[in-house]
Design an enzyme around this catalytic site. Structure first.
Site, PDB file in Angstrom:
ATOM      1  N   ASP A  96      81.542 -23.486  14.124  1.00  0.00           N
ATOM      2  CA  ASP A  96      80.720 -22.836  15.062  1.00  0.00           C
ATOM      3  C   ASP A  96      80.561 -23.991  16.183  1.00  0.00           C
ATOM      4  O   ASP A  96      80.976 -25.155  16.171  1.00  0.00           O
ATOM      5  CB  ASP A  96      79.565 -22.170  14.611  1.00  0.00           C
ATOM      6  CG  ASP A  96      78.902 -21.253  15.797  1.00  0.00           C
ATOM      7  OD1 ASP A  96      79.335 -21.196  16.643  1.00  0.00           O
ATOM      8  OD2 ASP A  96      77.849 -20.365  15.572  1.00  0.00           O
TER       9      ASP A  96
HETATM   10  C1  BGC Z   1      77.511 -18.942  18.239  1.00  0.00           C
HETATM   11  C2  BGC Z   1      78.497 -18.056  17.841  1.00  0.00           C
HETATM   12  C3  BGC Z   1      79.336 -18.013  19.291  1.00  0.00           C
HETATM   13  C4  BGC Z   1      79.609 -19.249  19.495  1.00  0.00           C
HETATM   14  C5  BGC Z   1      80.734 -19.470  20.444  1.00  0.00           C
HETATM   15  C6  BGC Z   1      77.485 -20.247  18.880  1.00  0.00           C
HETATM   16  O1  BGC Z   1      76.361 -20.868  19.590  1.00  0.00           O
HETATM   17  O2  BGC Z   1      76.591 -19.275  17.090  1.00  0.00           O
HETATM   18  O3  BGC Z   1      77.979 -16.857  17.310  1.00  0.00           O
HETATM   19  O4  BGC Z   1      80.546 -17.328  18.571  1.00  0.00           O
HETATM   20  O5  BGC Z   1      78.536 -20.067  19.883  1.00  0.00           O
HETATM   21  O6  BGC Z   1      80.078 -18.745  21.666  1.00  0.00           O
END
Ligand code: BGC
Length: 765
Positions: A289
Site C-alpha cells: 500500500d
Molecule cells: C489506500 C489504498 C489505495 C492506495 C492508492 C492508500 O492510501 O490505503 O486503498 O489503493 O492509497 O491510492
C-alpha cells in the site's frame, strides 16, 4: 547421518516427487510467455529489474509534462514499473510513449487507479453494493467500471477491497462488504470476474485485492491501528474473502498497512509467501500500500534498507510510492541481504502481468480515445447504475406504510443533502464528475414532471462547528458550501416548509468524506445539529421519511423510536436522485439487506451476528441477568440485525422441509421452504440460509451464513426455495488449521434476516 535424519531425507524426496507429479504441465501459451520473459530478463540490468518494482504516484504530471517531469526522467532511466492516479487517455498515452520509445528496454507501464465503485459512472459505495446481495449486479458494476476505466487508459484497479469489518467507527468500513466471510467471499469473486473477465479484451483489467490482511480489524476502529487475533479466527472469519478472490484469479494483491501477529503485513513472510503462495497458490504479484515499506520504519522494524529487504524477502514484489526498493535493493544485493533470485522473481511477476494484459503486443491497447468518447458515462452505464443503486437501499422502517409516497403529495424536501451534487458519491470516487450527479431534488422533479409540488429547505449544516465540518466534509475538495445562518434560523425555515407539506423527506446523515480512509470516529450517531432538525420536524406530527446517507452503520436508536420511515441509501453514486425517487414513489420496491449489524449504541461495538455463545449466554429475549454475558445499560440485541431489510410487500416463510435428517459424508441433503409474497406489491426477497454446529473441537458461532438466494415474487405468488447442503458447507479451520467438518448435530435456519428464521436440525454422520 542417523536413522531419524535418513528418514527425513527419504520423506522429503517422497514429498518432492509427489509435488512434481501433481504440478500442472505448462501450456504452450505459458511456455511462450516464459521464454519471452526469460529473454527479457537476460537483457535487463539490475537497476532495470529493480525499476520494474517501483510504482510512483503520478501526482506531478500534468498535460504537456509527460516528457519533461521528474517521473518522465525516471521512466526513461528504466526506474518505473507502473504509475497510478493519472487520468485521461491522452496523458496516459503520452507517458506510455516515453516508456516504450525512450527507455532502453522499452517495457510498457502499468497504469493503476482506485476505481473502487465505478469510474465516471459511479455506483453505490461498496458497503451499499454489498447490501444488494445480488452477485450479478455486483459483477456488472465491476464490468462497467472496467469498461470505463480501460477506455480512459487504466489497466489496473486497486479493487476489490474485501476487508471484513465489524467496527463502524472505522471509516473504511464503507469501502468493504461488511462483516461476513461468506457474503464477502461471494462478492470478492464477483468483483474479480467483473474487472478481469478473461484478461483478453481491451476492456478487461487487472484486479488488486486489498488490503491483505485483516486491515478491517484495527483496534478501536482507528485507521492504520494494530490488529491482533488468533489464527483460528483469521482463517475462519477474516481470510476467506482474500482467498476467494485469489481463487477467482485475481492478478494482484495489496499488502495492508497494519501489523499481523506482531509483524507489519508488508514485511510478513508468513502472509505473503506461506499463506498466499504456498497455501492458496497465488500466482500474481504483491504490491504494497501507499508508502507501506517506509512505514515499517515507524512500526519499529529498522531503517529503509532493512525494511525494504524485509518486504522483498517476505514476498512483496512492487513498492508503491515508498522508493525503498529503488533506493536500497542494489546495496542489499551486494551485501547479500537479498538474492538476485528474489529480485528476478518479483520482476518476472510484474512482467507477466504486463504480458497477460497484452501490453508487450500493444502498449496502447487501453488508449483508444474514441472508446472513451462513447463508452464513458454513457446513458446505458448510467441506467445500470440507477438500477443497481436502487437495489442497494435498505428500508429500515416503514410504519403505517408511509412509503411509497403518493405522487400527488406536497413534499417538503429538507436537509443538507437535498440538493447536493458532490456528496451523492461517497468516498473514493476519484473519477467522479462532481457536478454531474443527480441530486435528490432533481430526481424527485424528474419523477414528478410538471406536477411536482416540492418545497425545500436546507434545514441544517452537516455539523454545527465549522472547523470540524471542514475536516469531515471538505478536506479533499470543497463539496459543500456552508450555510452561514444559525441552527435556529435554519430550523425555523424548515418548519415553515414542513407545515405546508403533506410529507417531509429529510435527507440527512453523513457527507462523502465522513467515511473512507483516515475517517474514523468515536461517535456513530447522526451529528447533533442534524438530529436537532429531525427532532423539531418530528414535533410537527407530519409524516417523515428519513432518507439516510451514510458510509457506516449508525446508532439510530432515537430515529428508530421517533421517525416512522427510514430508507438507508448509503451513497448511491451518479444516479442518486433518480434511484431514490424510483424507490420513494414505488417504481422500485426496496430489496437491500444489511451486510453489517446496526448496533443500538457505539458501546456494543463490535457487534456481529456470527458471535460465539460464551459460557454464560443470556437467554433469548432477556434484557439482563446478573452473571450472564451482557451489559447493565443496554440489551445485547442489535438495532437492526445482519441480513435485515424491509420491502413494500411482505413475505411469509413456511417451515423448513429437510430431505433427510442425516447428512452422510460425501452426500448432500436439501432444505426447502415455501416463500409467499403476502403483500400487495411485486418484490424481491433475499432468502438466507444459516447453520450452527452444536458441538465442535473448537467453539463455533451461533449462526453462520451458508447460502442465499435473491428471488422475485409477484404479489400473491409462492415459490419453493431449496438449498443443497453437503459436508463441505460445514467445514471450518480447527485448532491445527485443518479445514474439516466434524460429525455431530447441527441446526439449520432459513429466513429473512439473521434473527428472524425458521429452524430445523440434522446430523452429520
Ligand atoms: C489506500 C489504498 C489505495 C492506495 C492508492 C492508500 O492510501 O490505503 O486503498 O489503493 O492509497 O491510492
Amino acid at each position: 547421518m542417523n536413522k531419524a535424519n535418513i528418514f527425513v531425507v527419504f520423506l522429503t524426496i517422497l514429498v518432492l516427487n509427489a509435488s512434481a507429479q501433481t504440478k500442472k504441465p505448462v501450456s504452450a501459451e505459458e511456455a511462450k510467455m516464459n521464454s519471452f520473459i526469460n529473454n527479457l530478463l537476460a537483457k535487463m540490468t539490475i537497476d532495470e529489474k529493480i525499476g520494474q518494482l517501483n510504482l510512483p504516484s503520478s501526482g506531478d504530471i500534468t498535460t504537456g509534462q509527460a516528457n519533461s517531469s521528474d517521473i518522465a526522467k525516471k521512466i526513461k532511466d528504466g526506474h518505473v514499473g507502473g504509475l497510478f492516479n493519472i487520468k485521461g487517455v491522452e496523458k496516459i498515452k503520452a507517458v506510455q510513449k516515453v516508456a516504450v520509445e525512450n527507455s532502453r528496454m522499452k517495457i510498457p507501464l502499468l497504469f493503476g487507479m482506485d476505481v473502487i465503485h465505478g469510474y465516471n459512472t459511479v455506483f453505490p459505495i461498496p458497503l451499499g453494493m454489498s447490501c444488494t446481495w445480488d452477485m450479478d449486479a455486483v459483477q456488472k458494476s465491476a464490468r462497467v467500471a472496467a469498461i470505463e476505466a480501460s477506455a480512459s487508459g487504466i489497466n489496473w484497479t486497486f479493487s476489490p477491497m474485501v476487508d471484513i469489518a465489524r467496527d463502524p467507527r472505522w471509516g473504511r468500513i464503507s469501502e468493504g462488504n461488511g462483516e461476513d466471510a461468506y457474503l464477502g467471499s461471494q462478492i470478492a469473486k464477483a468483483m474479480v470476474r467483473g474487472y478481469q473477465g478473461k484478461l483478453q479484451a481491451n476492456n478487461e483489467i487487472l484486479a488488486c485485492v486489498k488490503h491483505y490482511a485483516l486491515y478491517g480489524a484495527a483496534e478501536g476502529g482507528r485507521d492504520y491501528n494494530t490488529t491482533d487475533m488468533s489464527k483460528v479466527r483469521m482463517y475462519n472469519e477474516y481470510l476467506p474473502p482474500y482467498k476467494a478472490a485469489v481463487e477467482a484469479g485475481a492478478a494482484s494483491i495489496m499488502a495492508s498497512f497494519n501489523e499481523v501477529d506482531g509483524i507489519p503485513a508488508t514485511g510478513s513472510k508468513w502472509l505473503m509467501t506461506e499463506v498466499l503462495r504456498n497455501q492458496w497458490g497465488f500466482k500474481g504479484f504483491v504490491v504494497t500500500d501507499y508508502t507501506g515499506i517506509p512505514e515499517m520504519i515507524a512500526h519499529g522494524m529498522g531503517d529503509l534498507q532493512t525494511v525494504s529487504a524485509l518486504a522483498l524477502n517476505a514476498g512483496v514484489d512492487m513498492d508503491m510510492v515508498g522508493e525503498g526498493f529503488l533506493g536500497t535493493l542494489k546495496k542489499s544485493l551486494s551485501e547479500k541481504k537479498v538474492s538476485i533470485q528474489q529480485i528476478d522473481n518479483a520482476c518476472r511477476l510484474i512482467l507477466q502481468a504486463k504480458y497477460k494484459l497484452g501490453l508487450f503486443t500493444d502498449p496502447y491497447k487501453f488508449c483508444d480515445a474514441q472508446r472513451a468518447e462513447k463508452e464513458v458515462f454513457s446513458p446505458e452505464n448510467r441506467l445500470i447504475a440507477r438500477e443497481i443503486s436502487a437495489e442497494s437501499f435498505v428500508l429500515l422502517k416503514n410504519d403505517n406504510n408511509i412509503l411509497p409516497l403518493k405522487k400527488t403529495s406536497t413534499i417538503g424536501l429538507i436537509g443538507p443533502l437535498a440538493d447536493n451534487t458532490a456528496n451523492m458519491y461517497g468516498t473514493w470516487s476519484v473519477a467522479a464528475l462532481f457536478d454531474r450527479s443527480v441530486t435528490v431534488l432533481q430526481g424527485l422533479k424528474n419523477a414528478l414532471g410538471a406536477d411536482a409540488k416540492i418545497l425545500t429547505a436546507r434545514g441544517s449544516n452537516f455539523l454545527a462547528d465549522s472547523v470540524l465540518e471542514h475536516r469531515y466534509v471538505n478536506i479533499h475538495n470543497p463539496t459543500y458550501l456552508r450555510d452561514s445562518r444559525t441552527e435556529a434560523e435554519m430550523i425555523k425555515e424548515a418548519l415553515k416548509v414542513a407545515e405546508k407539506s403533506d410529507v417531509v423527506v429529510a435527507t440527512i446523515g453523513e457527507s462523502s468524506e465522513f467515511t473512507g480512509e483516515s475517517s474514523s470516529v468515536t461517535d456513530i450517531q447522526i451529528p447533533e445539529t442534524q438530529k436537532n432538525l429531525l427532532k423539531a420536524l418530528a414535533k410537527t406530527g407530519k409524516p417523515i421519511v428519513l432518507v439516510l446517507f451514510t458510509g457506516r452503520p449508525l446508532a439510530l436508536k432515537w430515529e428508530n423510536e421517533n421517525i416512522p420511515a427510514i430508507l438507508n441509501v448509503w451513497f448511491p453514486g451518479s444516479e442518486a436522485g433518480n434511484s431514490i425517487a424510483d424507490v420513494l414513489f414505488g417504481n422500485v420496491n426496496p430489496s437491500g439487506k444489511l451486510s453489517t449489524t446496526f448496533p443500538q449504541n457505539v458501546g456494543q461495538v463490535p457487534l456481529y451476528y456470527a458471535h460465539k455463545n460464551t459460557g454464560r449466554p443470556l437467554a433469548e429475549g432477556k434484557w439482563f441477568e446478573k452473571f450472564r454475558s451482557n451489559y447493565l445499560d443496554v440489551s445485547n440485541d442489535p438495532l437492526f440485525p445482519f441480513g435485515y431489510g424491509l420491502s413494500y410487500t411482505t413475505f411469509s416463510y413456511s417451515d423448513i422441509k429437510l430431505s433427510s435428517n442425516t447428512l452422510t459424508k460425501g452426500k448432500s441433503i436439501t432444505a426447502s421452504v415455501t416463500l409467499t409474497n403476502t403483500g400487495k406489491y411485486d418484490g424481491k426477497e433475499v432468502v438466507q440460509l444459516y447453520t450452527r454446529d452444536l458441538v465442535g473441537s473448537i467453539t463455533r458461532p451461533v449462526k453462520e451464513l451458508k447460502g442465499f438466494q435473491k428471488v422475485s415474487l409477484k404479489a400473491g405468488e409462492s415459490k419453493q426455495i431449496s438449498f443443497t447442503i453437503s459436508e463441505n458447507d460445514l467445514k471450518f479451520y480447527n485448532s491445527d488449521l485443518k479445514f474439516v467438518a466434524e460429525p455431530g448435530d447441527f441446526k439449520l435456519f432459513i429466513g429473512t434476516n439473521s434473527r428472524d428464521v425458521k429452524e430445523a436440525s440434522f446430523t452429520l454422520k
